[in-house]
Enzyme design. Structure first.
Site, PDB file in Angstrom:
ATOM      1  N   HIS A  53     -22.427 -58.569  22.191  1.00  0.00           N
ATOM      2  CA  HIS A  53     -21.323 -59.498  22.474  1.00  0.00           C
ATOM      3  C   HIS A  53     -19.977 -58.828  22.175  1.00  0.00           C
ATOM      4  O   HIS A  53     -19.027 -58.923  22.963  1.00  0.00           O
ATOM      5  CB  HIS A  53     -21.535 -60.763  21.627  1.00  0.00           C
ATOM      6  CG  HIS A  53     -20.466 -61.805  21.738  1.00  0.00           C
ATOM      7  ND1 HIS A  53     -20.691 -63.055  22.279  1.00  0.00           N
ATOM      8  CD2 HIS A  53     -19.165 -61.796  21.352  1.00  0.00           C
ATOM      9  CE1 HIS A  53     -19.571 -63.757  22.232  1.00  0.00           C
ATOM     10  NE2 HIS A  53     -18.629 -63.024  21.672  1.00  0.00           N
ATOM     11  N   GLU A  54     -19.907 -58.146  21.043  1.00  0.00           N
ATOM     12  CA  GLU A  54     -18.640 -57.529  20.623  1.00  0.00           C
ATOM     13  C   GLU A  54     -18.267 -56.329  21.486  1.00  0.00           C
ATOM     14  O   GLU A  54     -17.097 -56.151  21.844  1.00  0.00           O
ATOM     15  CB  GLU A  54     -18.719 -57.116  19.150  1.00  0.00           C
ATOM     16  CG  GLU A  54     -18.879 -58.285  18.180  1.00  0.00           C
ATOM     17  CD  GLU A  54     -17.864 -59.395  18.401  1.00  0.00           C
ATOM     18  OE1 GLU A  54     -16.668 -59.091  18.576  1.00  0.00           O
ATOM     19  OE2 GLU A  54     -18.266 -60.569  18.411  1.00  0.00           O
ATOM     20  N   HIS A 114     -16.674 -57.490  24.521  1.00  0.00           N
ATOM     21  CA  HIS A 114     -15.265 -57.866  24.347  1.00  0.00           C
ATOM     22  C   HIS A 114     -14.343 -56.675  24.589  1.00  0.00           C
ATOM     23  O   HIS A 114     -13.251 -56.821  25.149  1.00  0.00           O
ATOM     24  CB  HIS A 114     -15.020 -58.371  22.916  1.00  0.00           C
ATOM     25  CG  HIS A 114     -15.178 -59.851  22.750  1.00  0.00           C
ATOM     26  ND1 HIS A 114     -14.478 -60.773  23.489  1.00  0.00           N
ATOM     27  CD2 HIS A 114     -15.920 -60.576  21.878  1.00  0.00           C
ATOM     28  CE1 HIS A 114     -14.802 -61.998  23.104  1.00  0.00           C
ATOM     29  NE2 HIS A 114     -15.687 -61.912  22.128  1.00  0.00           N
ATOM     30  N   CYS A 145     -18.509 -67.834  20.397  1.00  0.00           N
ATOM     31  CA  CYS A 145     -17.404 -66.875  20.348  1.00  0.00           C
ATOM     32  C   CYS A 145     -16.217 -67.538  19.660  1.00  0.00           C
ATOM     33  O   CYS A 145     -15.914 -68.703  19.933  1.00  0.00           O
ATOM     34  CB  CYS A 145     -17.044 -66.485  21.778  1.00  0.00           C
ATOM     35  SG  CYS A 145     -15.736 -65.256  21.888  1.00  0.00           S
TER      36      CYS A 145
HETATM   37 NI    NI Z   1     -16.651 -63.397  21.070  1.00  0.00          NI
END
Ligand code: NI
Length: 170
Positions: free
Chosen positions: A131-132, A135, A89
């Site tokens: 993953h995004e 976020h 990240c």
């Molecule tokens: Ni990240």
């Protein structure tokens, strides 16, 4: 946060749940272009979520494996399989940890003009998308880890996941 600065683990901005984008005009385009510039300036970056630059909106830019994608209000509408692999990240530069994720995802989003788009991706790109989207909900990859450490192979250092979780609570 200074414009163009990426929030690091411990910054409360990373725990904010981003709000949907409702207006697809010049201001949004400027925001996306700004995020794209920040991402492309980083050789180690695959993608950037708006929460990482202190913008609490549901925007993601991806520049990964030769593909550039802008996602507004992304929703993972389908997934299959399982993949166990390392990921990193931009908010924890140099480190990576093992996370189990879906191997394949279907994601529905809007482009910068508000047009609906649905794509399917698998493997590393599917991992990146998951993953995004995390976020945007204030979720970090360490939250999903089962291993005890994240590793920096360049500096041969490791950090304790439990400590990182504590440091990133807000
Ligand atoms: Ni990240």
């Amino acid at each position: 946060m200074k414009s163009g600065t990426i929030a690091l683990f411990g910054d409360p901005a990373l725990r904010v749940k981003a709000k949907p984008v409702t207006a697809f005009h010049k201001k949004l385009h400027r925001t996306i272009d700004g995020m794209k510039a920040v991402l492309l300036a980083r050789e180690d970056g695959a993608a950037l979520a708006a929460t990482q630059v202190g913008i609490p909106r549901r925007i993601v830019v991806i520049d990964y494996l030769g593909e550039y994608i802008e996602m507004i209000n992304p929703v993972i509408t389908g997934s299959s399989g399982e993949s166990d692999d390392f990921e990193g990240c931009l908010s924890l530069p140099g480190f990576s940890g093992r996370v189990t994720r879906a191997r394949q995802v279907t994601v529905t989003f809007q482009d910068r003009n508000g047009n609906p788009v649905t794509i399917e991706r698998e493997g590393p790109m599917a991992r990146c998308i998951q993953h995004e989207v995390d976020h945007l909900d204030g979720i970090l990859f360490i939250d999903r880890m089962e291993d005890e450490f994240v590793f920096n192979t360049a500096t041969k250092t490791k950090l304790v996941v439990k400590d990182l979780r504590e440091a990133t609570q807000s």
